[in-house]
Enzyme design. Structure first.
Site, mmCIF file in Angstrom:
data_model
loop_
_atom_site.group_PDB
_atom_site.id
_atom_site.type_symbol
_atom_site.label_atom_id
_atom_site.label_comp_id
_atom_site.label_asym_id
_atom_site.label_seq_id
_atom_site.Cartn_x
_atom_site.Cartn_y
_atom_site.Cartn_z
ATOM 1 N N GLU A 1 -7.274 -4.141 -30.940
ATOM 2 C CA GLU A 1 -8.349 -3.379 -30.342
ATOM 3 C C GLU A 1 -8.553 -3.789 -28.887
ATOM 4 O O GLU A 1 -8.157 -4.886 -28.466
ATOM 5 C CB GLU A 1 -9.655 -3.535 -31.124
ATOM 6 C CG GLU A 1 -10.271 -4.892 -31.089
ATOM 7 C CD GLU A 1 -11.559 -4.970 -31.910
ATOM 8 O OE1 GLU A 1 -11.719 -4.161 -32.830
ATOM 9 O OE2 GLU A 1 -12.379 -5.857 -31.625
ATOM 10 N N HIS B 1 -16.636 -18.146 -31.113
ATOM 11 C CA HIS B 1 -16.937 -17.057 -32.053
ATOM 12 C C HIS B 1 -17.982 -17.440 -33.103
ATOM 13 O O HIS B 1 -18.196 -16.684 -34.051
ATOM 14 C CB HIS B 1 -15.660 -16.551 -32.748
ATOM 15 C CG HIS B 1 -14.572 -16.154 -31.788
ATOM 16 N ND1 HIS B 1 -14.688 -15.078 -30.942
ATOM 17 C CD2 HIS B 1 -13.351 -16.722 -31.520
ATOM 18 C CE1 HIS B 1 -13.583 -14.971 -30.213
ATOM 19 N NE2 HIS B 1 -12.765 -15.956 -30.540
ATOM 20 N N ARG C 1 -24.296 -8.704 -46.894
ATOM 21 C CA ARG C 1 -25.108 -9.802 -47.433
ATOM 22 C C ARG C 1 -26.271 -10.040 -46.489
ATOM 23 O O ARG C 1 -26.385 -9.408 -45.447
ATOM 24 C CB ARG C 1 -24.268 -11.070 -47.553
ATOM 25 C CG ARG C 1 -23.591 -11.436 -46.227
ATOM 26 C CD ARG C 1 -22.964 -12.800 -46.254
ATOM 27 N NE ARG C 1 -22.107 -13.053 -45.117
ATOM 28 C CZ ARG C 1 -22.507 -13.385 -43.901
ATOM 29 N NH1 ARG C 1 -23.804 -13.479 -43.647
ATOM 30 N NH2 ARG C 1 -21.647 -13.620 -42.925
#
Length: 614
Positions: A200, A235, A297
Site C-alpha cells: 500500500e 508502531h 474487540r
C-alpha cells in the site's frame, strides 16, 4: 442480564471487566497461570481457576482450558478482554458451541476483518475509502515489485495477518524492495503462520485515527466518535487521546459515518474499532483519510472514549451480549471535554526500553482532578517476564486538550515505582514536546525526537540535598559558615552510582540507612556510600551488597571457605554488564545467600565475610 462471567484474560483488563461486572451484580470468575497466582485480578474476582504454567501458550492461549474453567464454575459467559484469544474466531465459536455466551462479535465478523487484504476489499465494496495499494493473491516477488512501482514509492509491505507492528516494512526505493519483501515474509510466516502480504501507499506524515463503533443484535450500530493514537514508538501506541486534534465537524461526520458503514458491512455486534490512516501533512479532510483495519474487540485505549462520552463500554458489552439493545441512540451521544491516556510500562527507556522485572516494593500513582488509573498490579506484586509489562493506564480528563495534557503530565510526574524502572519520565517529555503540545503529531514524531525523551532522568539537587540530610548525623558546628547556612559535602550511593552531595541541613539525630528519592515519575535509592574492594563489599562489616538489581551469573566460593582480600566472590550481571564482587579483607565466607541464576534487588545482602579469629 448475564449473572456470572468468566474473564479469559489477566492484568489490567481483567480487573477493568471485574469492576463493571461487580457494579452490575454479576459474579466473576478469573483464570490464572502459575505466574499470576497472587495477581490482582485473582484477588478481585469472586472465584479463580488455575489453568496452567506461566507461559501464555500453555495457559491463557489454551481455549479448551478456559472453556473447561467456565463449565467447572458455572459461568454463563466469557469475556475475552483484549489480546490473547480476543480476536480468535475459532475460540469464539467454541465458546458458543459449548452453550456459553460470547461477549464479543460474531465469529463471522472476526473472520471477515481478520485478514487485512480481504477486509480492505470488503470495505471498498461498502463504500469505505481505502489506501491505494495491491491486495491480490499473486505473491510472486516480480509481480509485487511491479505493483509497488505502479503505486509509487515509498510503499509499505504489510503481512495480511499482521498486527502489533510485526510483519511490516517501509520501502523507499525500488532497489530495496526485494530484500524488504523477503524479510517481511519471513517475519510474517514466523509470527502468524501466513506469509502473504499486501502493498500500500506509504503516507509520509501519517496520523492514526480510529473510531469506536458499537452494534447490537437488533440491527443498531452507533459510533462513539474518534480517538487519535498517532504518538507511537515502533508502531506501538504510547499516548492516546479523544477527540482527535484538528478534527472539524464535517470531517468527523464523514469519518464516523464511514466507520458505521464498515461495521454494518460485517453485521457487527459489540465493541469494535475502525482504524484509519490520515495524511497529517495538512488540515484533516475526509478525502485524505483511509481505512486501515478493524479491531474486533475492546481496545486498550477505550477509557478515553468513556471519559468524553460518559459511557461504560464494558457495561454496554455485557448488555449487548445479554441480548439487550444499545442503551443510547446516536443522537444521545455527545463529546464532553478532552481525555488522554498514557501507558505506564515497566521498562527502562535509557536502556533501549528493556523490560524491567521484579517486585513492586513502591507503587504510588499521582492524582489530579479528572484523573483515573486502570491497573492490574499492587504494591508488593511482581512484574513477570512472561507477559506485557504494563503497570497501569494513566488517564486524565479536562475541559480542553491543554488541561487534559497538563493533568496527565502531573499524574505521571507524581507517580513513583521502585525498584522496577518505568517509562514515566519518557511519557512526560513526550507530553511536553512542542509539536505534541500544539497538536502537530504524526506516527514518526518519536522516531525523530525520541532519543532525547528516553534520556535517563536525574533527581534535582534540591531533592537530593533534602534526602541526604536524613542520612547523616547531626554534629554540632559541622559545616559551619560565618553569615551563611551550614554546608558540607559527602559521598552517597544513588542506585549504586557514587555521587557527591552538598549538604545544607543540620543532619539527623537518628540517620536512616537509606531513603527513596522520588521525582519526575521516577524513584532512586539513596544510601551512605560504602567503601568496597570492587563492588558492594563494606570494609567494616564485610557485607557484600548488590550495587544494583541484576542476576547472579557466577558464585566462586562456598560458605565457610577462607578468602583473601580482593578475591572474587560473585559475578553480577546487570544492564548488560558484568560486575565482580570481591572480598574486602582476608577472612571466611560466613554467610552466602545466593546461587547462580538468582535475580536480586539493589542492596540485597548476597554474602558476608568475617575476619579470621586471632
Amino acid at each position: 442480564m448475564i449473572q456470572s462471567l468468566l474473564i479469559a484474560n489477566r492484568g489490567e483488563i481483567a480487573c477493568r471487566v471485574i469492576r463493571t461486572a461487580r457494579e452490575l451484580g454479576i459474579r466473576t470468575v478469573a483464570v490464572y497461570s502459575d505466574a499470576d497466582a497472587d495477581a490482582l485480578h485473582v484477588r478481585e474476582a469472586d472465584e479463580a481457576v488455575h489453568i496452567g504454567p506461566s507461559a501464555a501458550r500453555e495457559s491463557y492461549l489454551v481455549g479448551e482450558k478456559i472453556i473447561a474453567a467456565a463449565k467447572q464454575t458455572g459461568a454463563e459467559a466469557i469475556h475475552p478482554g483484549y489480546g490473547f484469544l480476543s480476536e480468535n474466531a475459532e475460540f469464539a465459536q467454541a465458546v458458543m458451541d459449548a452453550g456459553l455466551v460470547w461477549v464479543g462479535p460474531k465469529p463471522s465478523s472476526i473472520t471477515a476483518m481478520g485478514l487485512k487484504d480481504a477486509a480492505k476489499k470488503l470495505m471498498a465494496e461498502a463504500g469505505v475509502p481505502v489506501t491505494p495499494g495491491y491486495m491480490g493473491e499473486n505473491q510472486e516477488p516480480a509481480l509485487l515489485a511491479a505493483e509497488a512501482a505502479k503505486i509509487g514509492y515509498p510503499v509499505l509491505i504489510k503481512a495480511v495477518a499482521g498486527g502489533g507492528g510485526k510483519g511490516m516494512r517501509l520501502v523507499e526505493a525500488p532497489e530495496a524492495f526485494v530484500d524488504a519483501l523477503a524479510s517481511c515474509k519471513r517475519e510474517a510466516a514466523s509470527s502468524f503462520g501466513n506469509d502473504h502480504v499486501l502493498i500500500e501507499k506509504y503516507i509520509a506524515s501519517p496520523r492514526h485515527i480510529e473510531v469506536q463503533v458499537f452494534g447490537d443484535s437488533h440491527g443498531n450500530v452507533v459510533h462513539l466518535f474518534e480517538r487519535d493514537c498517532s504518538l507511537q514508538r515502533r508502531h506501538q501506541k504510547v499516548i492516546e487521546e479523544a477527540p482527535a486534534p484538528g478534527m472539524d465537524a464535517a470531517t468527523r461526520e464523514a469519518l464516523c459515518a464511514a466507520a458505521v458503514r464498515a461495521a454494518k458491512a460485517v453485521d457487527y455486534q459489540g465493541a469494535g474499532t475502525i482504524e484509519f490512516i490520515a495524511d497529517g501533512s495538512g488540515k484533516l479532510s475526509a478525502d485524505r483519510i483511509w481505512f486501515m483495519e478493524m479491531n474486533t474487540r475492546l481496545q486498550v485505549e477505550h477509557p478515553v472514549t468513556e471519559e468524553i462520552t460518559g459511557v461504560d463500554l464494558v457495561e454496554w458489552q455485557l448488555r449487548v451480549a445479554s441480548g439487550e439493545p444499545l442503551p443510547l441512540s446516536q443522537e444521545d451521544l455527545t463529546i464532553d471535554g478532552w481525555a488522554m491516556e498514557a501507558r505506564l510500562y515497566a521498562e527502562d527507556p535509557a536502556k533501549g526500553f528493556l523490560p524491567s522485572i521484579g517486585k513492586l516494593e513502591l507503587l504510588e500513582f499521582g492524582e489530579a482532578e479528572g484523573g483515573r488509573i486502570d491497573t492490574g498490579v499492587y504494591e508488593g506484586a511482581e512484574v513477570s517476564p512472561f507477559y506485557d509489562p504494563m503497570i497501569a493506564k494513566v488517564i486524565a480528563w479536562g475541559e480542553d486538550r491543554d488541561e487534559a495534557r497538563e493533568r496527565l503530565g502531573e499524574m505521571l510526574e507524581d507517580s513513583a515505582v521502585w525498584p522496577v524502572r518505568t517509562n514515566a519520565s519518557f511519557l512526560v517529555k513526550a507530553l511536553q514536546h512542542p509539536d505534541f503540545a500544539a497538536g502537530k503529531v504524526d506516527t514518526g514524531l518519536i522516531g525523530r525526537d525520541g532519543e532525547s525523551m528516553a534520556e535517563a532522568p536525574v533527581p534535582s539537587d534540591e531533592v537530593l540535598q533534602a534526602a541526604a540530610n536524613s542520612l547523616v548525623s547531626a554534629v554540632p558546628m559541622a559545616g559551619f559558615r560565618l553569615n551563611a547556612a551550614p554546608a558540607r559535602a559527602a559521598w552517597f550511593s544513588l542506585d549504586g552510582e557514587k555521587v557527591e552531595i552538598e549538604l545544607t541541613g543540620e543532619g539527623s539525630e537518628e540517620p536512616d540507612d537509606g531513603v527513596l528519592v522520588t521525582e519526575q515519575g521516577q524513584a532512586w535509592l539513596l544510601t551512605p556510600w560504602r567503601r568496597d574492594g570492587v563492588h558492594g563489599a563494606a570494609d567494616g562489616s564485610g557485607a557484600i551488597l548488590a550495587p544494583m538489581p541484576g542476576k547472579v551469573i557466577a558464585v566462586d566460593v562456598t560458605q565457610g571457605q577462607s578468602v583473601t582480600k580482593g578475591q572474587k566472590l560473585l559475578t553480577l550481571e546487570a544492564m548488560k554488564m558484568e560486575h565482580t564482587l570481591a572480598a574486602p579483607f582476608d577472612g571466611v565466607v560466613a554467610e552466602l545467600n545466593v546461587v547462580g541464576g538468582a535475580q536480586i534487588q539493589v542492596e540485597a545482602l548476597l554474602a558476608r565475610v568475617e575476619p579470621h579469629e586471632d
